[in-house]
Design a protein around this motif. Structure first.
Motif, PDB file in Angstrom:
ATOM      1  N   ILE A 128     -13.024  -2.715  -5.314  1.00 26.53           N
ATOM      2  CA  ILE A 128     -12.517  -4.087  -5.230  1.00 26.53           C
ATOM      3  C   ILE A 128     -13.352  -4.987  -6.137  1.00 26.53           C
ATOM      4  O   ILE A 128     -14.579  -5.020  -6.015  1.00 26.53           O
ATOM      5  N   PRO A 129     -12.742  -5.726  -7.039  1.00 28.05           N
ATOM      6  CA  PRO A 129     -13.505  -6.665  -7.868  1.00 28.05           C
ATOM      7  C   PRO A 129     -14.286  -7.653  -7.001  1.00 28.05           C
ATOM      8  O   PRO A 129     -13.801  -8.113  -5.958  1.00 28.05           O
ATOM      9  N   ALA A 130     -15.491  -7.978  -7.429  1.00 23.30           N
ATOM     10  CA  ALA A 130     -16.364  -8.846  -6.637  1.00 23.30           C
ATOM     11  C   ALA A 130     -15.709 -10.191  -6.345  1.00 23.30           C
ATOM     12  O   ALA A 130     -15.868 -10.757  -5.253  1.00 23.30           O
ATOM     13  N   ALA A 131     -14.940 -10.715  -7.295  1.00 25.21           N
ATOM     14  CA  ALA A 131     -14.320 -12.025  -7.105  1.00 25.21           C
ATOM     15  C   ALA A 131     -13.308 -12.021  -5.969  1.00 25.21           C
ATOM     16  O   ALA A 131     -13.050 -13.063  -5.355  1.00 25.21           O
ATOM     17  N   LEU A 132     -12.707 -10.859  -5.669  1.00 25.60           N
ATOM     18  CA  LEU A 132     -11.720 -10.781  -4.596  1.00 25.60           C
ATOM     19  C   LEU A 132     -12.365 -10.651  -3.221  1.00 25.60           C
ATOM     20  O   LEU A 132     -11.706 -10.893  -2.207  1.00 25.60           O
ATOM     21  N   ARG A 133     -13.627 -10.268  -3.186  1.00 20.45           N
ATOM     22  CA  ARG A 133     -14.329 -10.164  -1.897  1.00 20.45           C
ATOM     23  C   ARG A 133     -14.930 -11.498  -1.476  1.00 20.45           C
ATOM     24  O   ARG A 133     -15.248 -11.693  -0.303  1.00 20.45           O
ATOM     25  N   GLU A 134     -15.075 -12.388  -2.433  1.00 20.20           N
ATOM     26  CA  GLU A 134     -15.699 -13.676  -2.138  1.00 20.20           C
ATOM     27  C   GLU A 134     -14.813 -14.495  -1.204  1.00 20.20           C
ATOM     28  O   GLU A 134     -13.634 -14.703  -1.452  1.00 20.20           O
ATOM     29  N   ASN A 135     -15.401 -14.935  -0.084  1.00 20.28           N
ATOM     30  CA  ASN A 135     -14.713 -15.806   0.874  1.00 20.28           C
ATOM     31  C   ASN A 135     -13.469 -15.148   1.476  1.00 20.28           C
ATOM     32  O   ASN A 135     -12.529 -15.821   1.890  1.00 20.28           O
ATOM     33  N   ALA A 136     -13.442 -13.799   1.530  1.00 21.27           N
ATOM     34  CA  ALA A 136     -12.260 -13.084   2.031  1.00 21.27           C
ATOM     35  C   ALA A 136     -12.600 -12.305   3.296  1.00 21.27           C
ATOM     36  O   ALA A 136     -13.679 -11.732   3.416  1.00 21.27           O
ATOM     37  N   HIS A 137     -11.649 -12.276   4.218  1.00 17.63           N
ATOM     38  CA  HIS A 137     -11.742 -11.424   5.410  1.00 17.63           C
ATOM     39  C   HIS A 137     -10.946 -10.140   5.217  1.00 17.63           C
ATOM     40  O   HIS A 137     -11.170  -9.157   5.919  1.00 17.63           O
ATOM     41  N   ALA A 138      -9.984 -10.180   4.286  1.00 18.83           N
ATOM     42  CA  ALA A 138      -9.182  -8.999   3.976  1.00 18.83           C
ATOM     43  C   ALA A 138      -8.738  -9.101   2.524  1.00 18.83           C
ATOM     44  O   ALA A 138      -8.622 -10.198   1.967  1.00 18.83           O
ATOM     45  N   VAL A 139      -8.499  -7.937   1.929  1.00 19.72           N
ATOM     46  CA  VAL A 139      -8.017  -7.870   0.557  1.00 19.72           C
ATOM     47  C   VAL A 139      -6.743  -7.029   0.531  1.00 19.72           C
ATOM     48  O   VAL A 139      -6.752  -5.876   0.982  1.00 19.72           O
ATOM     49  N   ILE A 140      -5.655  -7.613   0.058  1.00 20.34           N
ATOM     50  CA  ILE A 140      -4.434  -6.834  -0.133  1.00 20.34           C
ATOM     51  C   ILE A 140      -4.594  -6.055  -1.436  1.00 20.34           C
ATOM     52  O   ILE A 140      -4.571  -6.628  -2.522  1.00 20.34           O
ATOM     53  N   ARG A 141      -4.780  -4.736  -1.296  1.00 24.45           N
ATOM     54  CA  ARG A 141      -5.014  -3.899  -2.467  1.00 24.45           C
ATOM     55  C   ARG A 141      -3.718  -3.685  -3.246  1.00 24.45           C
ATOM     56  O   ARG A 141      -3.702  -3.694  -4.475  1.00 24.45           O
ATOM     57  N   GLN A 142      -2.635  -3.480  -2.487  1.00 26.18           N
ATOM     58  CA  GLN A 142      -1.332  -3.254  -3.108  1.00 26.18           C
ATOM     59  C   GLN A 142      -0.257  -3.643  -2.112  1.00 26.18           C
ATOM     60  O   GLN A 142      -0.303  -3.249  -0.951  1.00 26.18           O
ATOM     61  N   GLN A 143       0.688  -4.433  -2.563  1.00 25.37           N
ATOM     62  CA  GLN A 143       1.860  -4.728  -1.747  1.00 25.37           C
ATOM     63  C   GLN A 143       3.084  -4.628  -2.639  1.00 25.37           C
ATOM     64  O   GLN A 143       3.202  -5.352  -3.626  1.00 25.37           O
ATOM     65  N   ASP A 144       3.987  -3.709  -2.292  1.00 22.31           N
ATOM     66  CA  ASP A 144       5.206  -3.488  -3.061  1.00 22.31           C
ATOM     67  C   ASP A 144       6.409  -3.728  -2.158  1.00 22.31           C
ATOM     68  O   ASP A 144       6.624  -2.991  -1.195  1.00 22.31           O
ATOM     69  N   ASP A 145       7.154  -4.778  -2.467  1.00 24.66           N
ATOM     70  CA  ASP A 145       8.378  -5.097  -1.729  1.00 24.66           C
ATOM     71  C   ASP A 145       9.578  -4.738  -2.599  1.00 24.66           C
ATOM     72  O   ASP A 145       9.635  -5.130  -3.777  1.00 24.66           O
ATOM     73  N   ILE A 146      10.531  -4.043  -2.012  1.00 29.43           N
ATOM     74  CA  ILE A 146      11.788  -3.745  -2.702  1.00 29.43           C
ATOM     75  C   ILE A 146      12.931  -4.206  -1.805  1.00 29.43           C
ATOM     76  O   ILE A 146      13.063  -3.743  -0.664  1.00 29.43           O
ATOM     77  N   ILE A 147      13.732  -5.122  -2.314  1.00 30.47           N
ATOM     78  CA  ILE A 147      14.915  -5.606  -1.594  1.00 30.47           C
ATOM     79  C   ILE A 147      16.132  -5.071  -2.334  1.00 30.47           C
ATOM     80  O   ILE A 147      16.343  -5.388  -3.509  1.00 30.47           O
ATOM     81  N   THR A 148      16.918  -4.266  -1.646  1.00 34.88           N
ATOM     82  CA  THR A 148      18.115  -3.680  -2.243  1.00 34.88           C
ATOM     83  C   THR A 148      19.339  -4.244  -1.536  1.00 34.88           C
ATOM     84  O   THR A 148      19.529  -4.036  -0.329  1.00 34.88           O
ATOM     85  N   VAL A 149      20.148  -4.981  -2.281  1.00 36.14           N
ATOM     86  CA  VAL A 149      21.367  -5.572  -1.719  1.00 36.14           C
ATOM     87  C   VAL A 149      22.474  -4.529  -1.815  1.00 36.14           C
ATOM     88  O   VAL A 149      22.915  -4.162  -2.906  1.00 36.14           O
ATOM     89  N   LYS A 150      22.930  -4.041  -0.671  1.00 38.09           N
ATOM     90  CA  LYS A 150      23.972  -3.018  -0.634  1.00 38.09           C
ATOM     91  C   LYS A 150      25.373  -3.610  -0.661  1.00 38.09           C
ATOM     92  O   LYS A 150      26.334  -2.926  -0.986  1.00 38.09           O
TER      93      LYS A 150
END
Length: 647
Positions: free
Chosen positions: A36-58
């Motif tokens: 985790i880059p140091a800047a992302l740990r600063e003042n953070a309680h959690a770090v979202i490493r990866q979030q991938d959302d896919i919305i498929t309209v059927k």
């Protein structure tokens, strides 16, 4: 409105509803914390490493939303990211939910087991019937840091409720990488709105065969901490709002390219549900017989509604949007916001008064409606009664609210009227500072030891009485007294007597509080002197210390006026030796004046008046606001010195 669906829409894109991928034992390390880059740990309680959302309209009536989310939990305050909380109901079904958890080095601790997942009824405490449920998969660990990975799929037949995408919805959460991908048929083009996106994050459009694909990605977003008196976090972080052009909810199709179309769909849901029984109609006509003024007729109908119904929510499928019939409310005596508003509308119609249901986003800290982006941004229903002289707004779920009063829950914001011609976006009334008053008068007797006894009468109006009114009607007497102690914020105070009285017949609702207080050692004694603070109960604290330059705008949410008059009867023989100097302040953020006077009868009278507006100011003006608050705080703490001459 369907509160659960509203909550679900906001959570889908923000990580509250998580999802997950499994992992094989013995595989290479996944997501080591050291990466985790140091800047992302600063003042953070959690770090979202990866979030991938896919919305498929059927199709117009079906969409599939998959989420893959990996979050490193750094400490106890970020532990909610160690569990997946996935809501579902009749219109939203979970296809699968998988997960794994890793230690700080990225080694697999274990994958999600059946015993880790519980299924609960998502009962909100006020719904009589609800199909809302929640599946909770818990991979939280006792030792920090650790990384939780979830993946889930949700199939929705409510295509009005497209998700908003805001991976950084919480404070103190940073984002390493996140993507949103929306796939839709060309005949159902996506509508979207981008707000506060980092440079280079705008939408990229492409083709996947005959389908259209819209893609966004964020990376390296540092943790955000909401500054004091700033707008809601939802108005500060990067967000992509999505919406359909056409939709369907449980067999009810609609178009959504304008507010007129959305309101037209909502209005159609109420048709054939406003019919009253002949007995109820006759009762209303008798009630307003001889009353010519439409406002007076509306008041009588509203009082009938309040005296004969109660709020009970029923949320089943399309029932999140569609009220059940007015005749049902008449026979059962209960309903949710939609049903009670619809019933009141039917009663008013029988009384010859026109009215319209209005969708609204209720809540004190709700983000403003995005007026240029028509979509479902609402969670509540109230009633609008347009009269020739003015417009009356009615909160139909309350048995105690004043006629025509909205307050901090629904006042001063946009609402969507459901009319026969379709939706019309209008604004509910805003209270002025003089509407939100708190006037206090007190008599305080001080004895030679510095102990005090006070009788206090406080009259609160408008939004200043909102919380007091709720306490009066929702809490038992012992809890009311506990709340009174918390509001006093005085050390060692004892409430000897207390009473609260409410008056809702005027232009603004009023709550009058009467207290008798014992104030041990209110004045500190040193030799032949007594030191006391004349400001008895309304001391404004200084603003929290600021670290670095202000980033967010300054938002003053509620205009108000506070006026205090406190008269002190001093011990026999004591005379004022030092009296605080008068203070007068005039700024863009409000006005303040305070004065302490020795009256001819020997009593000391303290007066204070603070008036502040509502409004939003640029971040660079916060320093001047801090100075205003500091000067008020200093004046509020000023001391009066009483001295007894030597014998």
């Amino acid at each position: 409105m369907n509160y659960f669906s509203s909550l679900l829409r906001g959570a889908l894109g923000a990580g509250l509803l998580l999802g997950a991928a499994g992992a094989r034992a013995g595989a290479d390390p996944h997501w080591p914390v050291a990466a985790i880059p140091a800047a992302l740990r600063e003042n953070a309680h959690a770090v979202i490493r990866q979030q991938d959302d896919i919305i498929t309209v059927k199709g117009a009536g079906r969409l599939v939303h998959t989420i893959h989310l990996v979050a490193t939990v750094l400490d106890e305050q970020g532990e909610r990211y160690g569990a997946a909380v996935v809501g579902y109901d009749k219109l939203h079904q979970i296809s699968y939910l998988r997960g794994s958890v890793y230690d700080a080095d990225g080694r697999l601790i274990r994958s999600l087991r059946a015993a880790d997942t519980k299924d609960y009824s998502a009962h909100d405490g006020f719904s009589l019937f609800t199909d809302n449920r929640v599946r909770v998969s818990d991979l939280r660990q006792a030792r920090y840091p650790y990384t939780a990975e979830f993946e889930y799929e949700l199939v929705s037949t409510n295509t009005l409720a497209f998700p908003a995408w805001s991976p950084q919805e919480d404070e103190h959460v940073s984002v390493e990488h996140a993507t949103l991908r929306v796939v839709t048929p060309p005949e159902l083009p996506l509508r979207y709105r981008e707000e506060r996106l980092p440079a280079g994050s705008a939408v990229a459009q492409s083709q996947q065969g005959a389908l259209r694909v819209y893609t966004w990605q964020f990376q390296l977003l540092p943790a955000v901490e909401r500054e004091p008196y700033s707008p809601p976090l939802a108005e500060l972080v990067p967000t992509v709002y999505t919406a359909p052009t056409a939709f369907e909810v449980q067999g009810y199709p609609g178009a959504l390219t304008s507010w007129q179309q959305l309101g037209q769909w909502g209005f159609q849901l109420t048709q054939d549900r406003m019919t009253l029984t002949p007995e109820t109609e006759a009762r209303v006509k008798e009630l307003v017989k001889g009353v010519d003024d439409p406002r007076a007729r509306a008041r009588k109908v509203y009082e009938l509604l309040q005296s004969s119904t109660r709020y009970v929510s029923v949320q089943l499928g399309i029932g999140g949007y569609q009220p059940f019939p007015a005749s049902t409310v008449a026979s059962t005596g209960y309903g949710d916001c939609k049903a009670l508003s619809n019933y009141c509308l039917a009663l008013l119609k029988a009384a010859g008064v026109e009215s319209y249901a209005a969708w609204i986003s209720a809540g004190r800290q709700k983000a403003a409606v995005r007026t240029s982006f028509p979509n479902d941004q609402f969670n509540h229903v109230i009633l609008c009664v347009p009269l020739q002289a003015d417009t009356v707004w009615l909160e139909c779920t309350s048995q105690t609210e004043a006629f025509g009063y909205l307050g901090s829950f629904t006042g001063n914001r946009h609402a969507l009227l459901l009319t026969p011609q379709g939706g019309k976006l209008v604004r509910t009334p805003a209270n002025a500072a003089l509407d939100n008053r708190q006037y206090r008068r007190a008599e305080v007797q001080i004895d030679e030891q510095g102990h005090g006894r006070a009788t206090v009468r406080t009259t609160s109006t408008g939004e200043q009485q909102d919380e007091l009114a709720q306490i009066m009607h929702q809490l038992p007497a012992d809890e009311q007294r506990k709340q009174a102690y918390q509001r006093l914020a005085l050390p060692a105070v004892t409430i000897e007597q207390s009473s609260w009285q409410q008056n809702h017949r005027g232009a603004q609702p009023v709550v009058t509080e009467r207290l008798t207080l014992a104030l041990p050692s209110y004045a500190s004694r040193t030799g032949r002197r007594l030191f006391l603070t004349p400001n008895l109960l309304n001391r404004l604290p200084p603003p929290a210390p600021r670290v670095g330059a202000r980033q967010a705008p300054l938002q003053l949410a509620t205009p108000f006026v506070d006026a205090d008059t406190i008269r002190f009867r001093v011990p026999a023989g004591y005379k004022p030796e030092a009296v605080p100097a008068p203070v007068q302040l005039r700024t863009a953020f409000g006005s303040y004046e305070a004065q302490t006077q020795v009256l001819p009868d020997g009593t000391v009278q303290y007066t204070r008046r603070l008036q502040m507006p509502a409004g939003r100011f640029e971040a660079k003006e916060y320093e001047a606001y801090e100075d205003f608050r500091q000067r008020i705080s200093k004046a509020d703490r000023a001391q009066l010195v009483l001295v007894h001459p030597e014998s």
